[in-house]
Design a protein around this motif. Structure first.
Motif, PDB file in Angstrom:
ATOM      1  N   PRO A  34      40.787  89.181  39.486  1.00  0.00           N
ATOM      2  CA  PRO A  34      40.525  90.311  40.389  1.00  0.00           C
ATOM      3  C   PRO A  34      40.411  89.899  41.862  1.00  0.00           C
ATOM      4  O   PRO A  34      40.794  90.660  42.744  1.00  0.00           O
ATOM      5  CB  PRO A  34      39.209  90.900  39.879  1.00  0.00           C
ATOM      6  N   ASP A  35      39.937  88.680  42.107  1.00  0.00           N
ATOM      7  CA  ASP A  35      39.804  88.209  43.500  1.00  0.00           C
ATOM      8  C   ASP A  35      41.179  88.068  44.143  1.00  0.00           C
ATOM      9  O   ASP A  35      41.401  88.513  45.268  1.00  0.00           O
ATOM     10  CB  ASP A  35      39.056  86.866  43.556  1.00  0.00           C
ATOM     11  N   ARG A  36      42.080  87.454  43.390  1.00  0.00           N
ATOM     12  CA  ARG A  36      43.437  87.260  43.908  1.00  0.00           C
ATOM     13  C   ARG A  36      44.125  88.622  44.109  1.00  0.00           C
ATOM     14  O   ARG A  36      44.753  88.870  45.134  1.00  0.00           O
ATOM     15  CB  ARG A  36      44.231  86.396  42.916  1.00  0.00           C
ATOM     16  N   ASP A  37      43.987  89.514  43.121  1.00  0.00           N
ATOM     17  CA  ASP A  37      44.601  90.840  43.224  1.00  0.00           C
ATOM     18  C   ASP A  37      44.064  91.625  44.424  1.00  0.00           C
ATOM     19  O   ASP A  37      44.825  92.267  45.146  1.00  0.00           O
ATOM     20  CB  ASP A  37      44.363  91.646  41.935  1.00  0.00           C
ATOM     21  N   ALA A  38      42.754  91.587  44.600  1.00  0.00           N
ATOM     22  CA  ALA A  38      42.129  92.329  45.707  1.00  0.00           C
ATOM     23  C   ALA A  38      42.622  91.798  47.052  1.00  0.00           C
ATOM     24  O   ALA A  38      42.924  92.580  47.966  1.00  0.00           O
ATOM     25  CB  ALA A  38      40.614  92.232  45.620  1.00  0.00           C
ATOM     26  N   ALA A  39      42.732  90.480  47.169  1.00  0.00           N
ATOM     27  CA  ALA A  39      43.197  89.875  48.428  1.00  0.00           C
ATOM     28  C   ALA A  39      44.660  90.254  48.694  1.00  0.00           C
ATOM     29  O   ALA A  39      45.036  90.585  49.832  1.00  0.00           O
ATOM     30  CB  ALA A  39      43.049  88.353  48.356  1.00  0.00           C
ATOM     31  N   ARG A  40      45.467  90.244  47.638  1.00  0.00           N
ATOM     32  CA  ARG A  40      46.887  90.616  47.796  1.00  0.00           C
ATOM     33  C   ARG A  40      47.027  92.085  48.195  1.00  0.00           C
ATOM     34  O   ARG A  40      47.858  92.437  49.035  1.00  0.00           O
ATOM     35  CB  ARG A  40      47.662  90.361  46.497  1.00  0.00           C
ATOM     36  N   ALA A  71      39.005  97.088  42.328  1.00  0.00           N
ATOM     37  CA  ALA A  71      38.433  97.997  43.334  1.00  0.00           C
ATOM     38  C   ALA A  71      37.056  97.517  43.784  1.00  0.00           C
ATOM     39  O   ALA A  71      36.705  97.590  44.964  1.00  0.00           O
ATOM     40  CB  ALA A  71      38.330  99.408  42.754  1.00  0.00           C
ATOM     41  N   PHE A  72      36.296  96.994  42.846  1.00  0.00           N
ATOM     42  CA  PHE A  72      34.951  96.492  43.134  1.00  0.00           C
ATOM     43  C   PHE A  72      35.022  95.295  44.089  1.00  0.00           C
ATOM     44  O   PHE A  72      34.329  95.247  45.107  1.00  0.00           O
ATOM     45  CB  PHE A  72      34.279  96.101  41.807  1.00  0.00           C
ATOM     46  N   VAL A  73      35.907  94.357  43.776  1.00  0.00           N
ATOM     47  CA  VAL A  73      36.080  93.163  44.630  1.00  0.00           C
ATOM     48  C   VAL A  73      36.654  93.565  45.989  1.00  0.00           C
ATOM     49  O   VAL A  73      36.223  93.075  47.037  1.00  0.00           O
ATOM     50  CB  VAL A  73      37.008  92.121  43.948  1.00  0.00           C
ATOM     51  N   TYR A  74      37.618  94.488  45.964  1.00  0.00           N
ATOM     52  CA  TYR A  74      38.273  94.934  47.195  1.00  0.00           C
ATOM     53  C   TYR A  74      37.251  95.503  48.181  1.00  0.00           C
ATOM     54  O   TYR A  74      37.291  95.217  49.372  1.00  0.00           O
ATOM     55  CB  TYR A  74      39.346  95.997  46.874  1.00  0.00           C
TER      56      TYR A  74
END
Length: 338
Positions: A34-40, A71-74
């Motif tokens: 999720p961290d990588r997805d949110a950053a992307r 969404a939470f990480v974003y």
């Protein structure tokens, strides 16, 4: 909430004891970060001109629980709500599709119902499609979520927005009084119901709609399938022909939707998709609603029925009748060609 368990690679939805197999096209991503997805996503949204492809790649290839984690990480990372960011970055049909994916299937159904009854005029088509095609368990869950989201009762809104027998039928369905399927086949009850449907309709002048409503909203689906079979021994017309002869307008559409869903729900959705894409300029709202609401439920089965019925794949049909980023997102959710 429906609990999803994976059993021998077959997803099943378990609703308070009753297990229904699920045939999703969107399943949890394996190497999920999720961290990588949110950053992307953050980069894609901030890019000049917006990088829609990355947004599509991420959101259409993660299931709802994973999107929620993203969404939470974003929010922590970008100090902004992901839904709001997507609203600002996207527009048109692609925006509707992506915002739809950010809701759970039940939240999406609830918000589609709300939208169909908002403001002047009712979008009966949406109302009929959702209320007449969802199971008892799904409707019970939708009512709960509707109350949480809008601080209103679904029954009250339906009653305030519809009238006559159409309202009576929808309310009977929303009240979720349908019998649970039983292992015992009650032939006498099947015969009585088939005869009652015939006597309330084709046999008499005028239609006793309340009898039709109570049988179709209270009997279990396997029981009704046998009733419609038996009905043919009483009536010169099958159930669908009888409906067309006896009632008109929204009531006719609702009864037909019910019968089609009892007989083969996935074929019903396949035909709805085909119909929505026939017209020049696809009815994108309908396509979006079906793909979003079924992609984590049974879209794989809908795809099979589509191919069987329309002699070409859903994937090819989407490719032919939609365009741009919206098309790319739909094709990704469709999960492949048949």
């Amino acid at each position: 909430m429906a609990l999803v368990s994976e059993f021998l690679g077959q997803l099943t939805l378990s609703y308070g004891g009753e297990v229904e197999p699920a045939f999703p096209t969107v399943v949890p991503a394996q190497d999920f970060d999720p961290d990588r997805d949110a950053a992307r996503l953050d980069t894609a949204i901030k890019t000049k001109g917006v990088d829609e492809q990355t947004i599509i790649d991420i959101l259409t290839r993660r299931n709802y629980n994973q999107r929620r984690e993203i969404a939470f990480v974003y929010e922590r990372l970008a100090k902004k709500d992901l839904m709001a960011a997507l609203k600002g970055a996207l527009s048109g049909s692609l925006e509707s599709l992506m915002l739809g994916l950010m809701k759970s299937t039940t939240q999406f159904d609830a918000s589609e119902l709300k939208a169909s009854m908002k403001g002047l005029g009712t979008d009966e088509e949406t109302l009929i499609e959702i209320v007449c095609s969802r199971s008892n368990e799904e409707l019970a869950e939708i009512k709960k979520v509707y109350r949480e989201m809008f601080k209103k009762e679904l029954e009250k809104d339906v009653a305030g927005d519809t009238s006559g027998n159409f309202a009576k039928l929808l309310l009977a369905l929303v009240q979720t009084k349908r019998d649970e399927p039983s292992n015992v086949v009650d032939y006498e009850k099947i015969d009585n119901d088939a005869r009652a449907l015939y006597e309330a309709g084709v046999k008499r002048k005028g239609t006793d709609v309340s009898t039709w409503i109570s049988i179709m909203s209270e009997r279990s689906v396997p029981h009704l399938q046998k009733v419609f079979e038996r009905y043919k021994s009483y009536s010169p017309y099958d159930m669908k022909e009888s409906i067309r002869k006896e009632v008109k307008g929204d009531l006719e559409k609702s009864f037909l939707t019910l019968v089609e869903c009892f007989e083969n729900k996935q074929l019903y959705f396949a035909n709805r998709l085909s119909e929505a894409m026939k017209s020049k300029g696809a009815k994108e709202k309908v396509v979006t609603r079906i793909v979003v609401s079924r992609c984590e439920v049974d879209l794989m089965k809908i795809r099979r029925e589509f191919k069987k019925q329309h002699k070409r794949s859903l994937y090819q049909t989407i490719a032919e009748h939609t365009k741009g980023d919206y098309q790319k997102a739909l094709l990704s959710l469709c999960g492949g060609d048949d």
